[in-house]
Design a protein around this motif. Structure first.
Motif, PDB file in Angstrom:
ATOM      1  N   VAL A  80      26.036 -42.348   3.952  1.00  0.00           N
ATOM      2  CA  VAL A  80      26.298 -42.700   2.431  1.00  0.00           C
ATOM      3  C   VAL A  80      27.690 -41.612   2.455  1.00  0.00           C
ATOM      4  N   THR A  81      28.702 -42.286   1.685  1.00  0.00           N
ATOM      5  CA  THR A  81      29.765 -41.657   1.502  1.00  0.00           C
ATOM      6  C   THR A  81      30.095 -41.573  -0.206  1.00  0.00           C
ATOM      7  N   PHE A  82      30.032 -40.269  -0.740  1.00  0.00           N
ATOM      8  CA  PHE A  82      30.098 -40.326  -2.375  1.00  0.00           C
ATOM      9  C   PHE A  82      31.621 -40.080  -2.534  1.00  0.00           C
ATOM     10  N   GLY A  83      32.137 -40.628  -3.641  1.00  0.00           N
ATOM     11  CA  GLY A  83      33.629 -40.709  -3.934  1.00  0.00           C
ATOM     12  C   GLY A  83      33.495 -39.538  -5.027  1.00  0.00           C
ATOM     13  N   SER A  84      34.845 -38.872  -5.154  1.00  0.00           N
ATOM     14  CA  SER A  84      35.037 -37.585  -5.991  1.00  0.00           C
ATOM     15  C   SER A  84      34.689 -37.666  -7.237  1.00  0.00           C
ATOM     16  N   GLY A  85      34.643 -38.990  -8.042  1.00  0.00           N
ATOM     17  CA  GLY A  85      34.300 -39.209  -9.631  1.00  0.00           C
ATOM     18  C   GLY A  85      32.912 -39.090  -9.795  1.00  0.00           C
ATOM     19  N   LEU A  86      31.998 -39.112  -8.971  1.00  0.00           N
ATOM     20  CA  LEU A  86      30.578 -38.969  -9.176  1.00  0.00           C
ATOM     21  C   LEU A  86      30.094 -37.948  -9.953  1.00  0.00           C
ATOM     22  N   THR A  87      29.502 -37.980 -10.944  1.00  0.00           N
ATOM     23  CA  THR A  87      29.027 -37.033 -11.810  1.00  0.00           C
ATOM     24  C   THR A  87      27.690 -36.984 -12.026  1.00  0.00           C
ATOM     25  N   VAL A 135      29.447 -33.490  -9.105  1.00  0.00           N
ATOM     26  CA  VAL A 135      27.880 -33.529  -9.410  1.00  0.00           C
ATOM     27  C   VAL A 135      27.628 -32.188  -9.988  1.00  0.00           C
ATOM     28  N   THR A 136      27.114 -32.430 -11.239  1.00  0.00           N
ATOM     29  CA  THR A 136      26.356 -31.121 -11.620  1.00  0.00           C
ATOM     30  C   THR A 136      24.969 -30.933 -11.732  1.00  0.00           C
ATOM     31  N   SER A 145      30.524 -27.465  -5.113  1.00  0.00           N
ATOM     32  CA  SER A 145      30.527 -26.132  -6.035  1.00  0.00           C
ATOM     33  C   SER A 145      30.208 -26.328  -7.291  1.00  0.00           C
ATOM     34  N   GLY A 146      30.245 -27.609  -7.893  1.00  0.00           N
ATOM     35  CA  GLY A 146      29.815 -27.706  -9.281  1.00  0.00           C
ATOM     36  C   GLY A 146      28.354 -27.843  -9.693  1.00  0.00           C
ATOM     37  N   LEU A 147      27.642 -27.944  -8.645  1.00  0.00           N
ATOM     38  CA  LEU A 147      26.015 -28.248  -8.947  1.00  0.00           C
ATOM     39  C   LEU A 147      25.621 -27.205  -9.688  1.00  0.00           C
ATOM     40  N   LYS A 148      24.861 -27.460 -10.767  1.00  0.00           N
ATOM     41  CA  LYS A 148      23.908 -26.493 -11.355  1.00  0.00           C
ATOM     42  C   LYS A 148      22.378 -26.458 -11.514  1.00  0.00           C
ATOM     43  N   ILE A 169      22.260 -22.595  -0.812  1.00  0.00           N
ATOM     44  CA  ILE A 169      22.389 -23.173  -2.132  1.00  0.00           C
ATOM     45  C   ILE A 169      23.706 -22.540  -2.810  1.00  0.00           C
ATOM     46  N   PRO A 170      24.545 -23.016  -3.382  1.00  0.00           N
ATOM     47  CA  PRO A 170      25.604 -22.442  -3.737  1.00  0.00           C
ATOM     48  C   PRO A 170      25.557 -21.538  -5.252  1.00  0.00           C
ATOM     49  N   ASP A 171      26.485 -20.682  -5.334  1.00  0.00           N
ATOM     50  CA  ASP A 171      26.248 -19.570  -6.314  1.00  0.00           C
ATOM     51  C   ASP A 171      26.327 -20.380  -7.839  1.00  0.00           C
ATOM     52  N   SER A 172      26.894 -21.626  -7.898  1.00  0.00           N
ATOM     53  CA  SER A 172      26.955 -22.249  -9.194  1.00  0.00           C
ATOM     54  C   SER A 172      25.508 -22.744  -9.579  1.00  0.00           C
ATOM     55  N   VAL A 173      24.536 -23.021  -8.661  1.00  0.00           N
ATOM     56  CA  VAL A 173      23.262 -23.282  -9.026  1.00  0.00           C
ATOM     57  C   VAL A 173      22.339 -22.279  -9.799  1.00  0.00           C
ATOM     58  N   THR A 174      21.829 -22.913 -11.089  1.00  0.00           N
ATOM     59  CA  THR A 174      21.115 -21.647 -11.714  1.00  0.00           C
ATOM     60  C   THR A 174      19.535 -22.013 -11.896  1.00  0.00           C
ATOM     61  N   THR A 175      19.489 -23.588 -11.544  1.00  0.00           N
ATOM     62  CA  THR A 175      17.747 -24.068 -11.653  1.00  0.00           C
ATOM     63  C   THR A 175      17.437 -24.737 -10.401  1.00  0.00           C
ATOM     64  N   ILE A 176      16.334 -24.483  -9.827  1.00  0.00           N
ATOM     65  CA  ILE A 176      15.862 -25.273  -8.804  1.00  0.00           C
ATOM     66  C   ILE A 176      14.564 -25.537  -9.249  1.00  0.00           C
TER      67      ILE A 176
END
Length: 181
Positions: free
Chosen positions: A84-91, A113-114, A134-137, A154-161
């Motif tokens: 699967v290749t995801f495009g850059s517009g996917l949120t 993707v957040t 890097s936008g994943l929260k 897990i990137p620094d942007s993630v606040t909740t797992i």
């Protein structure tokens, strides 16, 4: 402009589809239960609805940059899906979107993707590698349960797992948690 709900559901011999450039959405259950092994999704498509490709025989899929959302269970039980290749517009990637995609080996989540929803990749038993944008929260409950991930960063942007997000990862040997947790 739209492939309607259940338009080709259970078309058991349908194996290939080439969508025209005017298509903007693929509705719920559109290709559910088909023998679809390949599809070209045009740049005009902005959304893929729930269960659109549920239980198909797709082997690979490229999501164009125009797609902003993949709804719940869109590719669930697509057990032959290995790429699967995801495009850059996917949120947005909905719950169980790739659940039981047991041939999927690696994914790269785009920076746009957040949130990864509940059970998104649950049961993707061959998934050994995931690269988070890097936008994943948020990573939802059971998002990667029963996968074959060997290492996680897990990137620094993630606040909740969420609960049980990575339960049953018997191959996991390395984990790096970002500073946002």
């Amino acid at each position: 402009t739209s492939i309607g709900n259940s338009a080709f559901q259970y078309a058991s011999s349908l194996s290939s589809v080439n969508l025209g450039s005017g298509i903007t959405s693929i509705a719920s259950d559109a290709f559910y239960g088909t023998a679809l092994t390949s599809i070209t999704i045009p740049d005009s498509v902005t959304s893929i609805s729930s269960q659109a490709f549920y239980d198909t025989s797709l082997t690979s899929v490229t999501i164009p940059d125009s797609v902003t959302s993949i709804d719940s269970s869109a590719f669930m039980n697509a057990s032959s899906l290995s790429s699967v290749t995801f495009g850059s517009g996917l949120t947005y990637i909905g719950s169980s979107a790739f659940q039981n995609a047991s041939s999927l080996t690696s994914v790269t989540i785009p920076d746009s993707v957040t949130s990864i929803s509940d059970s998104t990749f649950r049961g993707a038993s061959s998934l050994t590698s995931v690269i988070f944008g890097s936008g994943l929260k948020t990573i939802g409950s059971r998002a990667f349960q029963q996968t074959a991930l060997t290492s996680l960063v897990i990137p620094d942007s993630v606040t909740t797992i969420g609960s049980n997000a990575f339960v049953d990862l018997t191959s996991l040997t390395s984990l790096k948690l970002g500073s946002g947790i």
